[in-house]
Scaffold this motif. Structure first.
Motif, short mmCIF file in Angstrom:
data_model
loop_
_atom_site.label_atom_id
_atom_site.label_comp_id
_atom_site.label_asym_id
_atom_site.label_seq_id
_atom_site.Cartn_x
_atom_site.Cartn_y
_atom_site.Cartn_z
N ALA A 202 0.84 -1.20 0.00
CA ALA A 202 0.00 0.00 0.00
C ALA A 202 0.87 1.25 0.00
CB ALA A 202 -0.91 0.00 1.23
N PRO A 203 0.62 2.20 -0.90
CA PRO A 203 1.46 3.41 -0.99
C PRO A 203 1.23 4.37 0.17
CG PRO A 203 0.11 3.07 -2.95
CD PRO A 203 -0.43 2.20 -1.88
N ASP A 204 2.21 5.21 0.40
CA ASP A 204 2.11 6.25 1.42
C ASP A 204 1.69 7.54 0.72
OD1 ASP A 204 2.25 7.71 3.71
OD2 ASP A 204 4.43 7.85 3.75
N PHE A 205 0.39 7.65 0.41
CA PHE A 205 -0.12 8.79 -0.33
C PHE A 205 -0.29 10.02 0.57
CE2 PHE A 205 -2.20 5.77 -3.48
CZ PHE A 205 -1.35 6.14 -4.51
N PRO A 206 -0.27 11.24 -0.01
CA PRO A 206 -0.65 12.43 0.76
C PRO A 206 -2.08 12.29 1.27
CG PRO A 206 0.32 13.04 -1.35
CD PRO A 206 0.10 11.56 -1.40
N SER A 207 -2.40 13.00 2.34
CA SER A 207 -3.73 12.86 2.96
C SER A 207 -4.85 13.20 2.00
CB SER A 207 -3.82 13.75 4.21
OG SER A 207 -3.59 15.11 3.87
N SER A 208 -4.67 14.22 1.15
CA SER A 208 -5.73 14.60 0.21
C SER A 208 -5.98 13.48 -0.80
CB SER A 208 -5.35 15.89 -0.52
OG SER A 208 -4.13 15.74 -1.23
N TRP A 209 -4.91 12.80 -1.24
CA TRP A 209 -5.06 11.67 -2.16
C TRP A 209 -5.78 10.53 -1.47
CZ3 TRP A 209 -1.02 10.35 -6.35
CH2 TRP A 209 -0.69 11.50 -7.08
N GLN A 210 -5.41 10.24 -0.22
CA GLN A 210 -6.04 9.14 0.50
C GLN A 210 -7.54 9.36 0.63
OE1 GLN A 210 -4.12 7.21 3.79
NE2 GLN A 210 -2.29 8.47 3.58
N GLU A 211 -7.93 10.60 0.92
CA GLU A 211 -9.37 10.89 1.04
C GLU A 211 -10.06 10.71 -0.31
OE1 GLU A 211 -10.13 14.62 2.90
OE2 GLU A 211 -8.74 14.24 4.55
N ASN A 212 -9.44 11.18 -1.38
CA ASN A 212 -10.03 10.99 -2.71
C ASN A 212 -10.22 9.51 -3.03
OD1 ASN A 212 -10.46 13.62 -3.60
ND2 ASN A 212 -8.38 13.84 -4.41
N LEU A 213 -9.22 8.70 -2.71
CA LEU A 213 -9.31 7.27 -2.98
C LEU A 213 -10.40 6.62 -2.14
CD1 LEU A 213 -5.50 6.52 -3.18
CD2 LEU A 213 -7.11 6.35 -5.06
N MET A 214 -10.54 7.05 -0.89
CA MET A 214 -11.60 6.54 -0.03
C MET A 214 -12.97 6.84 -0.64
SD MET A 214 -10.74 5.16 3.07
CE MET A 214 -11.85 5.84 4.29
N HIS A 215 -13.15 8.07 -1.11
CA HIS A 215 -14.45 8.48 -1.65
C HIS A 215 -14.75 7.74 -2.96
CE1 HIS A 215 -14.96 11.38 1.42
NE2 HIS A 215 -14.03 12.21 0.99
N ILE A 216 -13.72 7.53 -3.79
CA ILE A 216 -13.92 6.77 -5.03
C ILE A 216 -14.35 5.35 -4.71
CG2 ILE A 216 -12.72 5.77 -7.02
CD1 ILE A 216 -11.08 8.36 -7.17
N GLY A 217 -13.70 4.73 -3.73
CA GLY A 217 -14.07 3.38 -3.34
C GLY A 217 -15.46 3.31 -2.76
N GLN A 218 -15.82 4.29 -1.92
CA GLN A 218 -17.16 4.32 -1.33
C GLN A 218 -18.23 4.47 -2.42
OE1 GLN A 218 -16.22 7.56 1.50
NE2 GLN A 218 -17.05 6.26 3.11
N GLU A 219 -17.96 5.33 -3.41
CA GLU A 219 -18.93 5.55 -4.47
C GLU A 219 -19.10 4.30 -5.32
OE1 GLU A 219 -21.90 7.30 -6.04
OE2 GLU A 219 -20.67 8.48 -4.66
N ALA A 220 -17.97 3.62 -5.62
CA ALA A 220 -18.05 2.39 -6.41
C ALA A 220 -18.88 1.34 -5.67
CB ALA A 220 -16.64 1.86 -6.68
N LEU A 221 -18.66 1.20 -4.37
CA LEU A 221 -19.42 0.22 -3.58
C LEU A 221 -20.89 0.62 -3.49
CD1 LEU A 221 -19.54 -2.25 -1.74
CD2 LEU A 221 -18.93 -0.74 0.18
#
Length: 355
Positions: free
Chosen positions: A244-263
């Motif tokens: 798992a990459p060590d992304f900046p916090s803003s990227w991590q939040e974007n990825l969380m939201h993309i995953g939530q929307e897909a689900l």
């Protein structure tokens, strides 16, 4: 001149800037340090500069035994005969180095090396100032998000809770003989209020993703998917390759939201039996995939719907690309590809896990 920064988590190099004369230059994909960010460990000149914190001079690339074969071959094609490697320091610690290369010229003089050191320190100082400014912007955005989350909770969420209580009280005191239509309207009003309360709470959670305060985005995303699908018929599975990459916090939040929307789309519309999440990381890119075996849908030109537009926008904010493949009765696959040579680089690889 090329500025390289060390990524401590991955023990690799990241290209930060390149210049040809007085002009900025594009990164050369054929450079050995770009083709493989770990190649620097085999170059003794770079090793010496990084571990001593002092400039290292190479006056003869062809015959200097410290030069790695891949670097020698690359510089040979660029007509480079000699070069300087100048470490950049922050608080006494080496954070990267500047490489300056030349063709035929006289040996480097001490005053030239000293001037190159001063310029390297100025470049590192400018990078630090830029990072501090970015941190300040992120802090301001986070503060505004928290304020919005509080406002939504204190107004909408609490207001809907009050409406639900009043509707339930009205049902309890409703006299006999009330027309069925009135009862149906009351029930529908209660259902709408409960849905709106759920959405308000979801908005608060989206604005303030507490899971990221305890885990990295991959562990947090897995936790959200598992918790959301608990008690449903949807089976979930997870796979990770490369760590798992060590992304900046803003990227991590974007990825969380993309995953939530897909689900969310899968749960609401797909009638799927399986939902798979895969993360693949290498030196060039990070690939995050969500797929289901549900009904699928027909992609429409110019109109994504179902939150897909927001997912695309989040991907673009990170310099990534989001692709969606779906067809009727054949499921949906959402793929996000991000560059791994920016501020985000993979950690040590871990074996694939299942959920």
């Amino acid at each position: 001149m090329v500025l390289w920064l060390l990524d401590g988590a991955a023990d690799s190099l990241v290209l930060r800037a390149a210049a040809q004369g007085a002009d900025f230059a594009a990164a050369d994909p054929e450079h050995p340090f770009i083709k493989n960010p770990l190649t620097w460990k085999r170059d003794k000149i770079v090793q010496e500069a990084v571990f001593t914190g002092a400039p290292v001079v190479c006056e003869d690339i062809e015959n200097d035994p410290r030069v790695s074969n891949s670097v020698r071959e690359y510089f040979r094609g660029k007509a480079t005969r000699k070069y300087l490697t100048i470490p950049t320091l922050v608080a006494g610690r080496v954070k990267g180095f500047v490489g300056v290369r030349h063709g035929e010229r006289l040996p480097y003089r001490p005053e030239e090396i000293e001037l190159a050191q001063a310029l390297a320190h100025q470049a590192m100082f400018a990078i630090q100032l830029n990072e501090f400014a970015e941190q300040g912007r992120e802090a301001a955005v986070l503060g505004e998000r928290n304020r919005l989350a509080r406002d939504i909770h204190d107004t909408l969420a609490q207001g809907f809770t009050g409406v639900i209580m009043q509707l339930e009280a009205a049902e309890d005191v409703m006299p006999d003989g009330v027309p069925d239509e009135a009862v149906d309207h009351l029930h529908r009003a209660g259902q709408l209020a409960r849905r709106s309360l759920t959405e308000a709470r979801r908005s608060v959670h989206a604005l303030r993703p507490e899971a990221l305060q305890r885990f990295n985005f991959w562990d947090a995303l897995k936790g959200i998917i598992k918790n959301t699908t608990a008690g449903t018929a949807l089976r979930t599975s997870f796979g990770v390759r490369g760590g798992a990459p060590d992304f900046p916090s803003s990227w991590q939040e974007n990825l969380m939201h993309i995953g939530q929307e897909a689900l969310t789309n899968t749960l609401k519309y797909a009638h799927a039996q399986n939902f798979e999440t895969h993360l693949v990381c290498n030196a060039k890119e990070v690939r995050l995939e969500f797929s289901d075996d549900g009904d699928g849908f027909k992609l429409r030109d110019g109109h994504d719907g179902m939150g897909l537009t927001g997912m695309r926008e989040r991907a673009e904010q990170m310099g990534g690309k989001l692709t969606i493949a779906s067809s009727r009765k054949k499921g949906t696959k959402i793929t996000l590809i991000l560059p791994s040579n920016g501020k985000s680089v993979s950690k040590k690889a871990k074996p694939a896990d299942a959920g």
